[in-house]
Design an enzyme around this catalytic site. Structure first.
Site, mmCIF file in Angstrom:
data_model
loop_
_atom_site.group_PDB
_atom_site.id
_atom_site.type_symbol
_atom_site.label_atom_id
_atom_site.label_comp_id
_atom_site.label_asym_id
_atom_site.label_seq_id
_atom_site.Cartn_x
_atom_site.Cartn_y
_atom_site.Cartn_z
ATOM 1 N N LYS A 1 27.598 38.366 -5.965
ATOM 2 C CA LYS A 1 28.181 37.549 -4.748
ATOM 3 C C LYS A 1 29.089 37.944 -3.914
ATOM 4 C CE LYS A 1 26.580 33.802 -4.336
ATOM 5 N NZ LYS A 1 25.298 33.264 -3.620
ATOM 6 N N THR B 1 30.658 31.518 -3.117
ATOM 7 C CA THR B 1 31.169 30.863 -4.361
ATOM 8 C C THR B 1 32.612 31.030 -4.310
ATOM 9 O OG1 THR B 1 31.434 30.802 -6.788
ATOM 10 C CG2 THR B 1 30.500 32.900 -5.873
ATOM 11 N N ASP B 2 33.460 30.209 -4.859
ATOM 12 C CA ASP B 2 34.786 30.520 -5.088
ATOM 13 C C ASP B 2 35.178 31.794 -6.045
ATOM 14 O OD1 ASP B 2 34.124 29.024 -7.291
ATOM 15 O OD2 ASP B 2 35.723 27.462 -7.200
ATOM 16 N N GLU B 3 34.102 32.024 -7.211
ATOM 17 C CA GLU B 3 34.380 32.980 -8.104
ATOM 18 C C GLU B 3 34.440 34.467 -7.478
ATOM 19 O OE1 GLU B 3 32.094 32.971 -11.435
ATOM 20 O OE2 GLU B 3 31.824 30.543 -11.395
ATOM 21 N N TYR C 1 28.302 38.260 -12.171
ATOM 22 C CA TYR C 1 27.755 37.309 -11.300
ATOM 23 C C TYR C 1 28.646 37.175 -9.976
ATOM 24 C CZ TYR C 1 27.701 32.735 -8.798
ATOM 25 O OH TYR C 1 27.528 31.850 -7.890
ATOM 26 N N THR D 1 11.917 30.969 -10.252
ATOM 27 C CA THR D 1 12.405 31.469 -11.573
ATOM 28 C C THR D 1 12.817 30.320 -12.566
ATOM 29 O OG1 THR D 1 14.917 31.077 -11.080
ATOM 30 C CG2 THR D 1 13.819 33.272 -10.143
HETATM 31 P P1 NAD Z 1 20.076 27.611 -8.998
HETATM 32 O O1 NAD Z 1 20.156 28.624 -9.976
HETATM 33 O O2 NAD Z 1 20.089 26.198 -9.459
HETATM 34 O O3 NAD Z 1 18.891 27.737 -8.193
HETATM 35 C C1 NAD Z 1 18.600 29.167 -7.562
HETATM 36 C C2 NAD Z 1 17.262 28.975 -6.791
HETATM 37 O O4 NAD Z 1 17.062 30.243 -6.352
HETATM 38 C C3 NAD Z 1 16.059 28.785 -7.794
HETATM 39 O O5 NAD Z 1 15.365 27.951 -7.257
HETATM 40 C C4 NAD Z 1 15.113 29.944 -7.900
HETATM 41 O O6 NAD Z 1 14.120 29.692 -8.329
HETATM 42 C C5 NAD Z 1 15.596 30.668 -6.700
HETATM 43 N N1 NAD Z 1 15.634 32.189 -6.702
HETATM 44 C C6 NAD Z 1 15.989 33.135 -7.468
HETATM 45 N N2 NAD Z 1 15.667 34.245 -7.108
HETATM 46 C C7 NAD Z 1 14.969 34.264 -6.205
HETATM 47 C C8 NAD Z 1 14.119 35.136 -5.327
HETATM 48 N N3 NAD Z 1 14.390 36.271 -5.503
HETATM 49 N N4 NAD Z 1 13.572 35.064 -4.400
HETATM 50 C C9 NAD Z 1 13.489 33.355 -4.057
HETATM 51 N N5 NAD Z 1 14.128 32.445 -4.618
HETATM 52 C C10 NAD Z 1 14.708 32.906 -5.828
HETATM 53 O O7 NAD Z 1 21.566 27.666 -8.185
HETATM 54 P P2 NAD Z 1 22.374 26.864 -7.465
HETATM 55 O O8 NAD Z 1 23.496 26.307 -8.590
HETATM 56 O O9 NAD Z 1 21.436 25.798 -6.688
HETATM 57 O O10 NAD Z 1 23.122 27.726 -6.438
HETATM 58 C C11 NAD Z 1 22.529 27.885 -5.075
HETATM 59 C C12 NAD Z 1 23.586 28.898 -4.239
HETATM 60 O O11 NAD Z 1 24.728 28.357 -4.248
HETATM 61 C C13 NAD Z 1 23.702 30.365 -5.112
HETATM 62 O O12 NAD Z 1 24.016 31.140 -4.226
HETATM 63 C C14 NAD Z 1 24.940 30.140 -5.740
HETATM 64 O O13 NAD Z 1 25.552 31.260 -5.930
HETATM 65 C C15 NAD Z 1 25.910 29.397 -4.799
HETATM 66 N N6 NAD Z 1 27.021 28.445 -5.554
HETATM 67 C C16 NAD Z 1 26.498 27.447 -6.517
HETATM 68 C C17 NAD Z 1 27.497 26.827 -7.063
HETATM 69 C C18 NAD Z 1 27.222 25.750 -8.131
HETATM 70 O O14 NAD Z 1 28.286 25.227 -8.760
HETATM 71 N N7 NAD Z 1 25.913 25.609 -8.744
HETATM 72 C C19 NAD Z 1 28.742 26.909 -6.492
HETATM 73 C C20 NAD Z 1 29.022 27.627 -5.464
HETATM 74 C C21 NAD Z 1 27.964 28.487 -5.073
HETATM 75 O O1 DAU Z 2 32.854 28.252 -9.181
HETATM 76 C C1 DAU Z 2 31.630 28.352 -8.694
HETATM 77 C C2 DAU Z 2 30.529 28.638 -9.662
HETATM 78 O O2 DAU Z 2 30.451 27.447 -10.797
HETATM 79 C C3 DAU Z 2 29.146 28.964 -9.116
HETATM 80 O O3 DAU Z 2 29.264 29.989 -8.237
HETATM 81 C C4 DAU Z 2 28.220 29.394 -10.153
HETATM 82 O O4 DAU Z 2 26.915 29.570 -9.862
HETATM 83 C C5 DAU Z 2 28.082 27.921 -11.293
HETATM 84 O O5 DAU Z 2 27.169 28.425 -12.271
HETATM 85 C C6 DAU Z 2 29.430 27.617 -11.704
HETATM 86 O O6 DAU Z 2 30.031 28.768 -12.546
HETATM 87 P P1 DAU Z 2 30.639 28.413 -13.816
HETATM 88 O O7 DAU Z 2 30.749 29.519 -14.928
HETATM 89 O O8 DAU Z 2 32.096 27.820 -13.598
HETATM 90 O O9 DAU Z 2 29.846 27.294 -14.378
HETATM 91 P P2 DAU Z 2 29.352 26.780 -15.947
HETATM 92 O O10 DAU Z 2 28.703 25.235 -15.709
HETATM 93 O O11 DAU Z 2 28.852 27.896 -16.549
HETATM 94 O O12 DAU Z 2 30.838 26.601 -16.674
HETATM 95 C C7 DAU Z 2 31.743 25.724 -16.256
HETATM 96 C C8 DAU Z 2 33.030 25.832 -16.973
HETATM 97 O O13 DAU Z 2 32.706 25.453 -18.255
HETATM 98 C C9 DAU Z 2 33.488 27.298 -17.449
HETATM 99 O O14 DAU Z 2 34.816 27.280 -17.494
HETATM 100 C C10 DAU Z 2 32.749 27.500 -18.787
HETATM 101 C C11 DAU Z 2 32.720 26.356 -19.152
HETATM 102 N N1 DAU Z 2 31.680 25.804 -20.236
HETATM 103 C C12 DAU Z 2 30.484 26.326 -19.902
HETATM 104 C C13 DAU Z 2 29.420 25.984 -20.687
HETATM 105 C C14 DAU Z 2 28.032 26.124 -20.031
HETATM 106 C C15 DAU Z 2 32.011 25.705 -21.592
HETATM 107 O O15 DAU Z 2 33.003 25.429 -21.997
HETATM 108 N N2 DAU Z 2 30.737 25.447 -22.331
HETATM 109 C C16 DAU Z 2 29.598 25.597 -22.083
HETATM 110 O O16 DAU Z 2 28.622 25.404 -22.734
#
Ligand code: NAD
Ligand code: DAU
Length: 372
Positions: A176, A146-148, A172, A44
């Protein structure tokens, strides 16, 4: 831990071209010399094969461009590669996008997770007929959450623990939470050996540019505004992605089936502090920048609807039971991260040149500009 734990040979990683998934692929090839990886990713907007360049042993990595909702493909992979371990990262992951359009989050995060669970159940319990006494040792479905799912904390609340009730606030987080419940139900009802990790905000190499930390770094490098939602006093529990990979590996090897583990970074600053620290690091590493001091680029914009105020994780369980603890302070992790982005302009350009990314940035900036 000295005991390596449960055997693991053929690992299906979903979403392994995304941010955390690709870090985990790099990590696992180094950590586990025997393991063969199948990486299933739909590529994606958030996934990129650029994240998988320079693997330490590409011969042990098989990439499939496909969707977790494609049951036939998933079953074929499980069978052809005799998969014994599934590590499920694939998801729609960005909260802001879920607010603008929740549908894809339901399809991928809930329906997609269910497709995988059902295929794993069919393959391991029916086709391979693994007897219940051997299941926990031979196979594992690990779900990344996620913690969310726990909602938002008030300033004086204790951190989230594994027994905190679910109260997801964004589409979101709700998607989850639903997927976590399905994973748990497959353990309770069918005995499918599962584990779940609920993790806080990750940061580090290969993170897509829409997320707070890479957005701030790349905007600052171009002299663009650094948009802070609301007062910037929201709190996230930042975890360096390498520490998260180590936690997942620890749970895969030694986690108990049916259990969930909270994973966090023990770093809980205000958002504004994170952004100002990034600006200081950029001033230091990039003293001749035309945009220094970068703090002057910070701009308050309209808040995210339903914005959760504070997350914090109690990581006692994974520490006491499995011996895992994060190793990066925020200062160290941010320095490593900024350095990685500064050293990888081609990677940044490969994301910036995508049409989807350009549209997202345009829409988001115009929308927020009008509302501010
Ligand atoms: P990301 O958005 O960077 O990557 C998601 C990946 O999933 C992409 O490579 C995308 O192509 C693939 N994908 C999406 N839909 C798909 C489908 N239908 N089939 C196969 N592949 C598909 O996400 P991330 O930040 O690496 O997060 C990975 C996992 O960790 C997620 O489940 C997210 O909820 C969880 N998570 C993320 C964070 C964070 O801070 N980023 C924190 C806690 C949990
Ligand atoms: O807590 C875990 C989650 O963290 C994961 O499950 C999600 O996949 C991941 O996207 C992330 O979610 P957040 O919403 O916390 O992440 P984001 O980077 O979008 O934002 C982090 C914090 O910063 C949030 O309080 C919103 C704020 N923010 C974000 C953006 C993009 C800003 O203030 N300005 C911005 O432009």
């Amino acid at each position: 831990m000295t005991d390596i734990g449960r055997p693991m040979q053929n690992v299906l990683i979903t979403g392994g071209a995304g941010f955390i998934g690709s870090n985990f692929v790099h990590f696992l090839l180094n950590r586990d010399p025997e393991v063969e990886i199948v990486n299933l990713d739909a590529l994606t907007y958030a996934g990129s094969t650029e994240n998988l360049k320079g693997l330490s042993d590409p011969s042990r990595h098989n990439f499939f461009h496909g969707d977790i909702n494609d049951r036939t493909l998933v079953e074929q992979i499980l069978r052809d590669h005799r998969i014994d371990t599934i590590v499920h990262f694939a998801a729609e992951s960005h909260v802001d996008r879920s607010i603008l359009g929740p549908e894809q989050f339901i399809q991928t995060n809930i329906v997609g997770t269910h497709t995988l669970l059902n295929a794993a159940r069919h393959f391991w319990l029916q086709e391979q007929s693994i007897v219940p006494e051997q299941l926990a040792q031979r196979v594992r479905f690990h779900h990344i959450s996620t913690d969310e799912v726990f909602g938002s904390l008030e300033p004086d609340d204790p951190p989230f623990s594994e027994s905190t009730p679910y109260a997801p606030n964004s589409p979101y987080a709700a998607s989850k939470a639903a997927s976590d419940h399905l994973v748990r139900a497959y353990w309770h009802t069918y005995g499918l050996p599962i584990t779940i990790t609920n993790c806080s905000n990750n940061y580090g190499p290969y993170q897509f540019l829409e997320k707070l930390i890479p957005l701030m770094i790349t905007n600052a490098l171009q002299g663009l505004p650094l948009p802070i939602y609301g007062d910037g006093l929201q709190v996230r529990d930042w975890l360096y992605v390498g520490d998260h990979c180590e936690a997942i590996w620890t749970v895969l090897r030694n986690g108990k089936p049916g259990e969930t583990y909270n994973v966090g970074g023990d770093n809980q600053p205000f958002n504004i502090t994170v952004v100002e620290t990034l600006c200081d690091i950029l001033d230091e590493l990039h003293p001749n920048s035309a945009y220094a001091p970068h703090k002057e680029l910070v701009q308050s914009v309209k808040d995210r609807p339903g914005h959760d105020r504070r997350y914090a994780m109690d990581i006692t369980k994974i520490h006491k039971e499995l011996g895992w603890t994060p190793t990066h302070s925020l200062a160290e992790g941010l320095m490593k991260t900024v350095t990685w982005y500064l050293n990888n302009p081609e990677w940044i350009e490969s994301i910036r040149s995508q049409e989807d990314y350009q549209n997202w940035m345009k829409k988001n900036y115009i929308k927020r500009g009008e509302e501010t």
